[in-house]
Design an enzyme around this catalytic site. Sequence first.
Site, PDB file in Angstrom:
ATOM      1  N   ASP A 531      -5.678  41.819 145.213  1.00 40.26           N
ATOM      2  CA  ASP A 531      -4.932  41.759 143.955  1.00 40.26           C
ATOM      3  C   ASP A 531      -3.484  41.334 144.208  1.00 40.26           C
ATOM      4  O   ASP A 531      -2.969  41.437 145.326  1.00 40.26           O
ATOM      5  CB  ASP A 531      -4.979  43.156 143.317  1.00 40.26           C
ATOM      6  CG  ASP A 531      -4.788  43.136 141.812  1.00 40.26           C
ATOM      7  OD1 ASP A 531      -4.422  42.082 141.269  1.00 40.26           O
ATOM      8  OD2 ASP A 531      -5.005  44.188 141.179  1.00 40.26           O
ATOM      9  N   ASP A 601      -8.244  40.654 132.982  1.00 41.43           N
ATOM     10  CA  ASP A 601      -8.341  42.092 132.719  1.00 41.43           C
ATOM     11  C   ASP A 601      -8.848  42.349 131.312  1.00 41.43           C
ATOM     12  O   ASP A 601      -9.030  43.515 130.928  1.00 41.43           O
ATOM     13  CB  ASP A 601      -6.970  42.756 132.909  1.00 41.43           C
ATOM     14  CG  ASP A 601      -6.767  43.200 134.345  1.00 41.43           C
ATOM     15  OD1 ASP A 601      -7.726  43.153 135.134  1.00 41.43           O
ATOM     16  OD2 ASP A 601      -5.635  43.596 134.685  1.00 41.43           O
TER      17      ASP A 601
HETATM   18  C1  DGJ Z   1      -4.931  44.562 138.144  1.00 42.73           C
HETATM   19  C2  DGJ Z   1      -6.355  44.112 138.217  1.00 42.73           C
HETATM   20  O1  DGJ Z   1      -6.524  42.964 137.433  1.00 42.73           O
HETATM   21  C3  DGJ Z   1      -7.282  45.223 137.773  1.00 42.73           C
HETATM   22  O2  DGJ Z   1      -8.603  44.785 137.786  1.00 42.73           O
HETATM   23  C4  DGJ Z   1      -7.092  46.414 138.655  1.00 42.73           C
HETATM   24  O3  DGJ Z   1      -7.526  46.126 139.948  1.00 42.73           O
HETATM   25  C5  DGJ Z   1      -5.632  46.826 138.638  1.00 42.73           C
HETATM   26  N1  DGJ Z   1      -4.765  45.732 138.964  1.00 42.73           N
HETATM   27  C6  DGJ Z   1      -5.395  47.964 139.595  1.00 42.73           C
HETATM   28  O4  DGJ Z   1      -4.061  48.262 139.686  1.00 42.73           O
END
Ligand code: DGJ
Length: 781
Positions: A531, A601
């Site tokens: 990430d 997300d």
């Molecule tokens: C952002 C990501 O897009 C989410 O799927 C998740 O992993 C969060 N970060 C966790 O902090």
Amino acid sequence: MRLTGLFPQFAPEIGKPAVGFSATPGIEANIPAGDTVHFSAAARTRKRASTQAARVVQKPIRFDAERQVFTLSGKNMEYHLQITPDGELRHLYWGKPVGEVQPELLPFNASRVNSWQPALDIVPREYPDFGRGDYRTPAVQVFAPGSGQLTSHFKVVGHRIRPGKPELDGLPSLFADRKQAQTLTVQLKDDVTGLDLDLNYTVFKDSDVIIRSSRITNKGSEPIFIEKLASFSADFAPSDYRLLKLSGASVRERQEEFMDLKTGNINVSSRLGASGHEQNPFIALLEPGATETHGNVYGFSLVYSGSFSAEAEQNRNRYTRVVMGLNPMSLNWKLNPGESFQSPEAVGVFSGEGLGGMTRQLHSLFNNHLIRSTWKDKPRPIVMNTWEAFGPNIDHEKVVNMAKEAKDLGIELIVVDDGWFGEKYPRTGVDALGDWKVNTKKFPKGLKGLAEDINAQGMMMGIWMEPEMVSPNSELFEKHPDWIIGQPERTPSPVKHQYILDLGRPEVQDYLIDTISEVLDAGNIQYLKWDMNRTMTEIGSFHLPGDQQKETQHRYMLGLYRVLKVLTEKYPDVLFEGCAGGGGRFDPGMLQYFPQIWTSDNTDAGSRMNIQAGTARVYPPMTMTAHVSDVPNGQVGRTTSFKTRFHVAMAANLGLEMDPAHLSEDKKAFAKEQIAFYKQVRHLVQDGEYRQLRDTFTSNWPAWMFTATDGSEALVFAFQKMADVNVGIPALRLQGLDEKARYQVSGIEKPLTGAYLMNVGLVPRFSDDFDSNLFHIRRMD
Ligand code: DGJ
């Protein structure tokens, strides 16, 4: 044709051929592949040219020495460029095969021009330099502070044609073997600054793409600053082009936006230090009348994950230029004598079959010549991720219970998302990042014990990390406060309570390689979600001198690519998934290392229709991870049916992101059925040809189709956005089937012919808002 309309002073300059046009096409060559041919000024005359080599034998790149024309041929595409008598590189043509192009008859010459307009401003140029009267956006711009030179004048001095495709050192790049592709390097030189410029072009025999990059070498005696070095530049004849870009925001990524090109410069770009949620490093030019299935379309995609720029500019004469590459606003690279600078690669794709043809070519190119992971051709595990179920509040028991429930549904891998780490500074929210040691209070058995307990349920274990970041409250920052991106005497902005590590520093790269290796070695971990959740501010490096601060962003990307290369080569069996606050770094650069990327997300099925259709415009569907989550959706508050949530996610790389303990028995049974079905058909999403049957952004009834390349099987997803009454829903005409063959369609007893399915079509049955149908089609004979 208005040749007579030309002002006389421009006649020699505009499209004047280097030599006559009487050459017999098809003269075969005597220059062996791999040789460099150097031209002196005199050599660019008819006499010398005709006694020298005439044409390189090896296709798909040919050089006609008499006409000084290179022809690059794809499957159904040609690209022509010409060296003028004074050594300029002129763009002649890009499109369907035409054989020989006559420069003086090109549409560029068709209009009257005022005598005050400089000659270079009204000709199609191949890689425009700066300062000599071409006022359109340049491809290359340099500054020599010692001598004060701002102008450059690159003249062709030679060329080289090689089989295959060289890979770029330090940057992601497409790959091909000697039989699949051929590469042309045109060598240019600016005598005053002493800069050498290599322009690389690779063409593939079986597609209509051109891969381009540029490399500049300082052969002079003073440092030069590179302010712009584009990867791709293309000039187009006057027409009413439309531009397509993929724009959006966090949780609304890659929405298709069309606009008419008018006079001026449209700059689709990022200055964030990542390719970003807002704009994707992709644009397309559509000729008038081009649609999903018809017409000429030119697509451009940059193999880079940092700040980029894609310009589409129409000047006063309605000449259109596309220039794509590193964002010049984020670059000023000091090139000392003897040093070279390499641009990233950009892909140019021509489609004579509309946007759909462009999309399928990009999918095939990225699948076969970009993604390196050993997972590329393997069935991707169906994951269940802890994030939307628990946020960072995870512990051993919760994760193992999730695994127990998930096992019955057919889930293959559990992803332990954010929240598993930090001893001195435990992660409880968005508070502490950077210390990648398991929190033993939450996970007393450590990652090893956790993996064992997940494996005992017959599932693989995956883990989340955000390696490029550090929080002020971390042991890492306490030890190395100068390892972050920042500027002396400026307080770094702690976006999301975190700073970005300066990956341009070799010691930071080495630290990350070691730290991530320790995590992957800590237990049987078979998947890593990588990430990256913030953009750059106060951009600078405490590691670089003042006159090199504008190198920080690109050095960061080079460092990141090094870390990714080392780790993906060290752990070839680990499935790496990219992520950046959802889909904030979904680009070809990342795909080289990550065969799949978290698309957004936003997991709402309604929003996802657009996000996935926009993403699939460029990127192969299996690269998009898509999770079924709870309702009402956390991002948009909408409730959609379990069926539609599944169907939208099944048109990509399916996963689940919810607590399965909360599912009713009915829902569990339904999920189990859908997962079992997806396992039977996921090869179609992964390897099949993707078609958008009805437009997702403009139709109330979008539809997508995946067809096996041998035509034996297909999947059709049909959706309704808004329900209404007394509205006739148009039948769904399929595409790409064999007219004469008979097909069995799921839910329909009688076999139907390809002709029927493509001309009468299927009739989806919808009831509510955001409803869906899924048809599985099998060829019978
Ligand atoms: C952002 C990501 O897009 C989410 O799927 C998740 O992993 C969060 N970060 C966790 O902090």
